[in-house]
Design a protein around this motif. Structure first.
Motif, PDB file in Angstrom:
ATOM      1  N   ALA A  10      14.317   7.517 -67.423  1.00 37.95           N
ATOM      2  CA  ALA A  10      14.430   6.088 -67.101  1.00 37.95           C
ATOM      3  C   ALA A  10      13.528   5.733 -65.926  1.00 37.95           C
ATOM      4  CB  ALA A  10      15.882   5.731 -66.778  1.00 37.95           C
ATOM      5  N   GLY A  11      13.435   6.631 -64.950  1.00 39.99           N
ATOM      6  CA  GLY A  11      12.559   6.407 -63.803  1.00 39.99           C
ATOM      7  C   GLY A  11      11.103   6.333 -64.201  1.00 39.99           C
ATOM      8  N   TYR A  12      10.686   7.228 -65.090  1.00 42.42           N
ATOM      9  CA  TYR A  12       9.295   7.193 -65.549  1.00 42.42           C
ATOM     10  C   TYR A  12       9.007   5.931 -66.357  1.00 42.42           C
ATOM     11  CZ  TYR A  12       8.022  11.802 -63.870  1.00 42.42           C
ATOM     12  OH  TYR A  12       7.731  12.868 -63.059  1.00 42.42           O
ATOM     13  N   LEU A  17       6.273   0.812 -66.480  1.00 38.87           N
ATOM     14  CA  LEU A  17       6.214  -0.643 -66.663  1.00 38.87           C
ATOM     15  C   LEU A  17       5.643  -1.325 -65.426  1.00 38.87           C
ATOM     16  CD1 LEU A  17       9.621  -1.263 -68.470  1.00 38.87           C
ATOM     17  CD2 LEU A  17       7.321  -1.478 -69.457  1.00 38.87           C
ATOM     18  N   PHE A  18       6.084  -0.880 -64.269  1.00 37.18           N
ATOM     19  CA  PHE A  18       5.565  -1.452 -63.031  1.00 37.18           C
ATOM     20  C   PHE A  18       4.061  -1.203 -62.904  1.00 37.18           C
ATOM     21  CE2 PHE A  18       4.266  -0.738 -58.647  1.00 37.18           C
ATOM     22  CZ  PHE A  18       4.463  -2.011 -58.145  1.00 37.18           C
ATOM     23  N   MET A  22       1.003  -3.972 -62.780  1.00 39.50           N
ATOM     24  CA  MET A  22       0.097  -4.059 -61.633  1.00 39.50           C
ATOM     25  C   MET A  22      -1.358  -3.810 -62.025  1.00 39.50           C
ATOM     26  SD  MET A  22       1.722  -5.060 -59.015  1.00 39.50           S
ATOM     27  CE  MET A  22       0.551  -4.690 -57.718  1.00 39.50           C
ATOM     28  N   LEU A  23      -1.598  -2.922 -62.991  1.00 37.93           N
ATOM     29  CA  LEU A  23      -2.960  -2.704 -63.470  1.00 37.93           C
ATOM     30  C   LEU A  23      -3.496  -3.959 -64.159  1.00 37.93           C
ATOM     31  CD1 LEU A  23      -2.754   0.954 -64.858  1.00 37.93           C
ATOM     32  CD2 LEU A  23      -3.850   0.169 -62.740  1.00 37.93           C
ATOM     33  N   ILE A 108      12.048  -2.742 -59.196  1.00 38.30           N
ATOM     34  CA  ILE A 108      11.714  -1.874 -60.329  1.00 38.30           C
ATOM     35  C   ILE A 108      10.905  -0.669 -59.848  1.00 38.30           C
ATOM     36  CG2 ILE A 108      10.326  -1.739 -62.448  1.00 38.30           C
ATOM     37  CD1 ILE A 108      11.203  -4.670 -62.980  1.00 38.30           C
ATOM     38  N   ALA A 109       9.949  -0.902 -58.955  1.00 38.97           N
ATOM     39  CA  ALA A 109       9.127   0.195 -58.443  1.00 38.97           C
ATOM     40  C   ALA A 109       9.989   1.214 -57.693  1.00 38.97           C
ATOM     41  CB  ALA A 109       8.034  -0.351 -57.522  1.00 38.97           C
ATOM     42  N   TRP A 110      10.825   0.750 -56.782  1.00 38.06           N
ATOM     43  CA  TRP A 110      11.676   1.671 -56.019  1.00 38.06           C
ATOM     44  C   TRP A 110      12.730   2.321 -56.900  1.00 38.06           C
ATOM     45  CZ3 TRP A 110      11.004   4.053 -51.628  1.00 38.06           C
ATOM     46  CH2 TRP A 110      10.136   3.525 -50.685  1.00 38.06           C
ATOM     47  N   GLY A 111      13.290   1.554 -57.834  1.00 36.63           N
ATOM     48  CA  GLY A 111      14.280   2.119 -58.751  1.00 36.63           C
ATOM     49  C   GLY A 111      13.685   3.230 -59.594  1.00 36.63           C
TER      50      GLY A 111
END
Length: 133
Positions: A10-12, A17-18, A22-23, A108-111
């Motif tokens: 889930a973290g990956y 997605l983040f 950002m890209l 989302i990034a930190w999660g």
């Protein structure tokens, strides 16, 4: 799949997605597309800032994507997203759709980082060790 394996997956997914968002965002600012120039001017910034903002966002994202520098990248991304929230607040945009959008992305990034990096979970436990007994 184990609980920790599910959390890591889930973290990956969250991190992926983040990073993809950002890209896309940074790439659009590097081109720069007409819509980006118009949005930049609409936010009160000169159009020449679109490319430098894109470069900064992409550099922060690369740091976030590389495991050795992911925490530094997350910290820098949080600052970048805080600036977006402040910008939208300054121009009077709606709270939940514009002002907090950067905050959502930072969460989302930190999660994602929290779920995929056991060192971060040790550093910032959601429960105290006494509650786990």
């Amino acid at each position: 799949m184990t609980k920790s394996g599910s959390a890591r997956t889930a973290g990956y997914v969250m991190s992926g997605l983040f990073i993809a968002f950002m890209l896309l965002d940074g790439g659009m600012k590097l081109v720069p597309l007409d819509v980006v120039i118009q949005a930049t001017v609409g936010l009160g910034y000169p159009p020449e800032l679109a490319r430098p903002l894109g470069v900064i966002g992409l550099l922060c994202t690369v740091l976030y994507a590389v495991p050795r520098t992911s925490v530094l990248g997350a910290i820098l991304v949080t600052g970048y997203m805080g600036a977006t929230a402040a910008t939208h607040l300054r121009v009077g945009h709606p709270l939940f759709t514009h002002i907090l959008f950067g905050v959502y992305l930072a969460i989302i990034a930190w999660g994602g980082l929290f779920l995929r990096d056991p060192r971060l979970r040790e550093l910032l436990p959601l429960r105290s060790p006494q509650q786990e007994r």
